[in-house]
Write a protein that holds these residues in place. Structure first.
Motif, PDB file in Angstrom:
ATOM      1  N   PRO A  60     -19.149  35.550  -8.864  1.00 26.12           N
ATOM      2  CA  PRO A  60     -17.823  36.085  -8.522  1.00 26.12           C
ATOM      3  C   PRO A  60     -17.837  37.617  -8.540  1.00 26.12           C
ATOM      4  CG  PRO A  60     -17.702  34.522 -10.346  1.00 26.12           C
ATOM      5  CD  PRO A  60     -19.133  34.815 -10.125  1.00 26.12           C
ATOM      6  N   GLU A  65      -7.897  29.649   3.120  1.00 26.32           N
ATOM      7  CA  GLU A  65      -7.695  29.798   1.672  1.00 26.32           C
ATOM      8  C   GLU A  65      -6.576  28.899   1.166  1.00 26.32           C
ATOM      9  OE1 GLU A  65      -9.013  34.529   1.686  1.00 26.32           O
ATOM     10  OE2 GLU A  65      -6.890  33.940   1.670  1.00 26.32           O
ATOM     11  N   SER A 113      -8.920  34.504  -7.234  1.00 25.44           N
ATOM     12  CA  SER A 113     -10.084  33.834  -6.653  1.00 25.44           C
ATOM     13  C   SER A 113     -10.324  34.149  -5.187  1.00 25.44           C
ATOM     14  CB  SER A 113      -9.950  32.315  -6.836  1.00 25.44           C
ATOM     15  OG  SER A 113      -8.772  31.851  -6.198  1.00 25.44           O
ATOM     16  N   THR A 114      -9.334  34.685  -4.482  1.00 22.63           N
ATOM     17  CA  THR A 114      -9.527  34.941  -3.046  1.00 22.63           C
ATOM     18  C   THR A 114      -9.695  36.418  -2.716  1.00 22.63           C
ATOM     19  OG1 THR A 114      -7.142  35.054  -2.678  1.00 22.63           O
ATOM     20  CG2 THR A 114      -8.183  32.888  -2.456  1.00 22.63           C
ATOM     21  N   GLU A 141     -13.407  36.580  -5.523  1.00 23.84           N
ATOM     22  CA  GLU A 141     -14.142  35.530  -4.815  1.00 23.84           C
ATOM     23  C   GLU A 141     -15.647  35.711  -4.991  1.00 23.84           C
ATOM     24  OE1 GLU A 141     -14.579  33.969  -0.204  1.00 23.84           O
ATOM     25  OE2 GLU A 141     -12.739  34.928  -0.875  1.00 23.84           O
ATOM     26  N   SER A 142     -16.386  34.626  -4.820  1.00 27.46           N
ATOM     27  CA  SER A 142     -17.847  34.678  -4.871  1.00 27.46           C
ATOM     28  C   SER A 142     -18.364  35.573  -3.758  1.00 27.46           C
ATOM     29  CB  SER A 142     -18.439  33.279  -4.720  1.00 27.46           C
ATOM     30  OG  SER A 142     -19.837  33.370  -4.533  1.00 27.46           O
ATOM     31  N   LYS A 156     -11.516  39.867  -2.196  1.00 19.86           N
ATOM     32  CA  LYS A 156     -12.894  40.199  -1.804  1.00 19.86           C
ATOM     33  C   LYS A 156     -13.208  41.687  -1.948  1.00 19.86           C
ATOM     34  CE  LYS A 156     -12.681  36.633   1.819  1.00 19.86           C
ATOM     35  NZ  LYS A 156     -11.240  36.394   1.688  1.00 19.86           N
ATOM     36  N   ASP A 210      -8.073  35.852 -13.152  1.00 25.90           N
ATOM     37  CA  ASP A 210      -8.649  35.338 -11.908  1.00 25.90           C
ATOM     38  C   ASP A 210      -7.764  35.628 -10.700  1.00 25.90           C
ATOM     39  OD1 ASP A 210     -11.157  34.092 -12.594  1.00 25.90           O
ATOM     40  OD2 ASP A 210      -9.996  32.612 -13.710  1.00 25.90           O
TER      41      ASP A 210
END
Length: 611
Positions: free
Chosen positions: A489, A399, A515-516, A477-478, A518, A513
């Motif tokens: 996301p 990451e 982004s990492t 995260e996606s 989960k 956001d």
């Protein structure tokens, strides 16, 4: 002004039960305890147990039921987490109810009290008292014996704080702020049931506040030119001393949980000054494609800012500009950031996993993991303690996140914590660099007073309706594992500013956001933190002050400050300052004393909403 800080309540049958200390109750607060019982002699109702001794303020009893006692005290430095209310040797099935109210900023006088018996009337009256100090807080308490399904309606203009039922006893507490020195008047609770209560009575208690005018400024305030600054430049990793410089145009800041800034400049007017500055900013003459000195320079140097012998900040020097103007005048400009910024310069390059680990322990381990890396220790130690909040966290090397980023994210979730790096010079050895961890907040409830007239030199209020929102989501995260389909996301559930929406605010959405992340639970915690701390319009209050007549230092970040202003915008009202507010200090921006100007400082406050 007297302010209702918080309330706790409890109930129980038998000889005793406990009630928690009101949340946030502090040394010097007045504590008012209401205790009502049924079928127990009032003579068996002994004073509550815990902390400074309680004093009886008033009581009322009936020949056919126990009655009520009201106690009070000024909170001491060693108040317990809970208090025991004793009910004698009464019937094990007889109910008892107690509520404790914490009131700050009072005038120190014994609270006023009055009570009345109401028999079986469903209108339970609380008599008037005549206060002599304002602003104040008025409390109303009603208790009744009943075996019916029921509810209470609080008096008009009052806010219900407590409503409890224990066995055959019921009680309720309501309050209101009292802005003027006038009689409280009577107030009436309504007992709502199919039949009236068996017995009932009501109490009024009033606590006066400190007069609302700012304190008179001292007859003479030492001028800022008497403030002495020293700037020691040292090696960032070892803290070995390099030199002391005398820069000009110095400004610096400190903040909770993020780096503060540092800027300074030095006029190089002769060779001696140039040689001194070159110890911090090497001349970088190139030999065989390498600089002639790797021993110092931006990226490996720290500046400790001493104000009157105390370190007010330690700043990594990240950038320097050496320049000359058309007249040949040479200037060196330095830019840096406080030590928190170093954590943003070191990446996590090994996977780290924490399961059911206290969040403060995760913070300490992140600091330890960073400093265990080669050449990454800058001598940090971490404060001990736990928060009681366990987290699951996985940080992957792929990451490419930094230790500072992960620490900031860990702290910023709902029910998170605060942190900063505090440097001290004991004067008898090496400086210490402590990572202070505060759960849920740093600082104490101690008040630092800033007033106009007085030590306030300027102020501003920045109110921005688009910096906040009334509905928040957090985006992670996606979660798509199929390369042939578009990634989606992970999203949190919406977390709303319910009080604002209920008051008629429009829906204003904001997505933050992460982004990492989960885990949905983690995203929900982030969104909930934003909804709780940034609902609606965000207000940022700043006050410029003289520091030379206060004892405030950056070590007090997180403490509370009371700001009292009297001016054309905030005139005197009801005999006091119409602007009289109390906030936590979360930041400071300082322009240091220089050859051409006096020191100035601006405090940044966090808006606190009274619950």
């Amino acid at each position: 002004m007297a302010t209702l800080r918080s309330i706790s309540s409890g109930q129980g049958t038998g000889t005793a039960f406990t009630v928690s200390k009101p949340p946030g109750a502090s040394v010097g607060d007045i504590l008012i305890a209401f205790h009502s019982v049924a079928d127990i002699s009032p003579f068996g109702m002994l004073s509550p147990v815990g902390g400074v001794s309680w004093q009886l303020l008033g009581s009322r009893s009936d020949t056919e039921w126990g009655g009520t006692k009201v106690w009070w005290k000024v909170a001491g430095p060693a108040e317990p987490a809970s208090y025991t209310f004793r009910q004698g040797g009464g019937d094990l099935y007889s109910g008892g109810i107690a509520s404790i109210v914490a009131i700050s900023d009072h005038d120190g006088a014994t609270p006023l009290i009055s009570s009345a018996e109401n028999g079986d009337d469903p209108l339970v009256g609380c008599p008037s008292v005549s206060p002599t100090a304002a602003p104040g807080v008025t409390l109303r308490w009603a208790a009744a014996v009943t075996q019916l399904t029921h509810s209470w309606t609080s008096p008009s203009g009052h806010t219900e704080q407590v409503e409890r039922t224990s066995a055959d006893l019921t009680a309720t507490l309501a309050s209101r702020a009292r802005p003027e020195v006038v009689g409280t008047g009577t107030a009436t609770f309504t007992f709502v049931a199919s039949f009236p209560p068996v017995f009932s009575h009501g109490f009024t208690v009033d606590v006066g506040g400190i007069g609302g005018l700012p304190p008179e400024p001292p007859p003479s305030i030492p001028p800022s030119k008497d403030v002495h600054y020293k700037y020691d430049f040292c090696d960032l990793r070892t803290d070995n001393f390099i030199c002391t410089l005398d820069p000009d145009d110095v400004s610096y800041s400190r903040l909770i949980g993020e780096p503060g800034s540092f800027q300074a400049s030095i006029d190089v007017t002769n060779r001696d000054i140039a040689d001194q500055v070159a110890k911090v900013v090497p001349r970088w003459v190139m030999h065989d494609s390498e600089p002639d000195s790797l021993s110092t320079g931006p990226g490996r140097t720290v500046c400790h800012v001493y104000r009157n012998g105390i370190i007010w900040g330690s700043y990594a020097i990240w950038k320097a500009i050496v320049s000359s103007d058309g007249r040949g005048a040479i200037k060196v400009s330095l830019t840096g950031a406080s030590l928190e910024s170093y954590l943003n310069a070191v990446e996590i390059r090994d996977d780290l996993t924490y399961e059911a680990t206290d969040q403060l322990e995760i913070a300490r381990q992140l600091i330890d993991e960073m400093q265990a890396l080669g050449n990454a220790s800058i001598g940090l130690t971490s404060q001990s303690g736990t928060s009681g909040v366990n987290r699951d966290r996985t940080y992957l090397a792929g990451e490419t996140a930094t230790f500072g980023q992960r620490l900031r994210e860990l702290a910023d979730v709902d029910d998170g914590f605060e942190w900063l790096i505090h440097t001290e010079d004991p004067g008898v050895g090496a400086r210490t660099k402590l990572v202070k961890l505060g759960y849920p907040k740093l600082g104490t409830n101690a008040d630092h007073v800033f007033s106009q007239p007085g030590n306030v030199t300027g102020w501003s209020q920045d109110i921005d309706g688009l910096r906040g929102a009334t509905s928040y989501r957090a985006r992670g995260e996606s979660i798509s594992s199929d390369a042939s389909t578009a990634s989606t996301p992970l999203m949190s559930d919406p977390q709303n500013a319910t009080a604002h929406l209920a008051a008629g605010w429009p829906r204003i959405d904001k997505t933050i956001d992460y982004s990492t992340v989960k885990e949905v639970d983690t995203l929900n915690a982030y969104a909930a933190r934003w909804a709780a701390e940034r609902p609606g319009a965000v207000r940022v209050h700043q006050v410029s002050v003289r520091l030379d007549d206060t004892e405030w230092t950056p070590a007090n970040l997180g403490d509370y400050a009371r700001v009292m202003l009297v001016n054309d915008w905030w005139p005197i009202a009801d005999g006091g300052a119409s602007f009289n507010n109390r906030w936590r200090v979360i930041g400071i921006n300082v322009r240091a004393t220089s050859r051409d100007s006096q020191e100035s400082a601006t405090l940044v406050f966090e808006e606190e909403v009274e619950i």
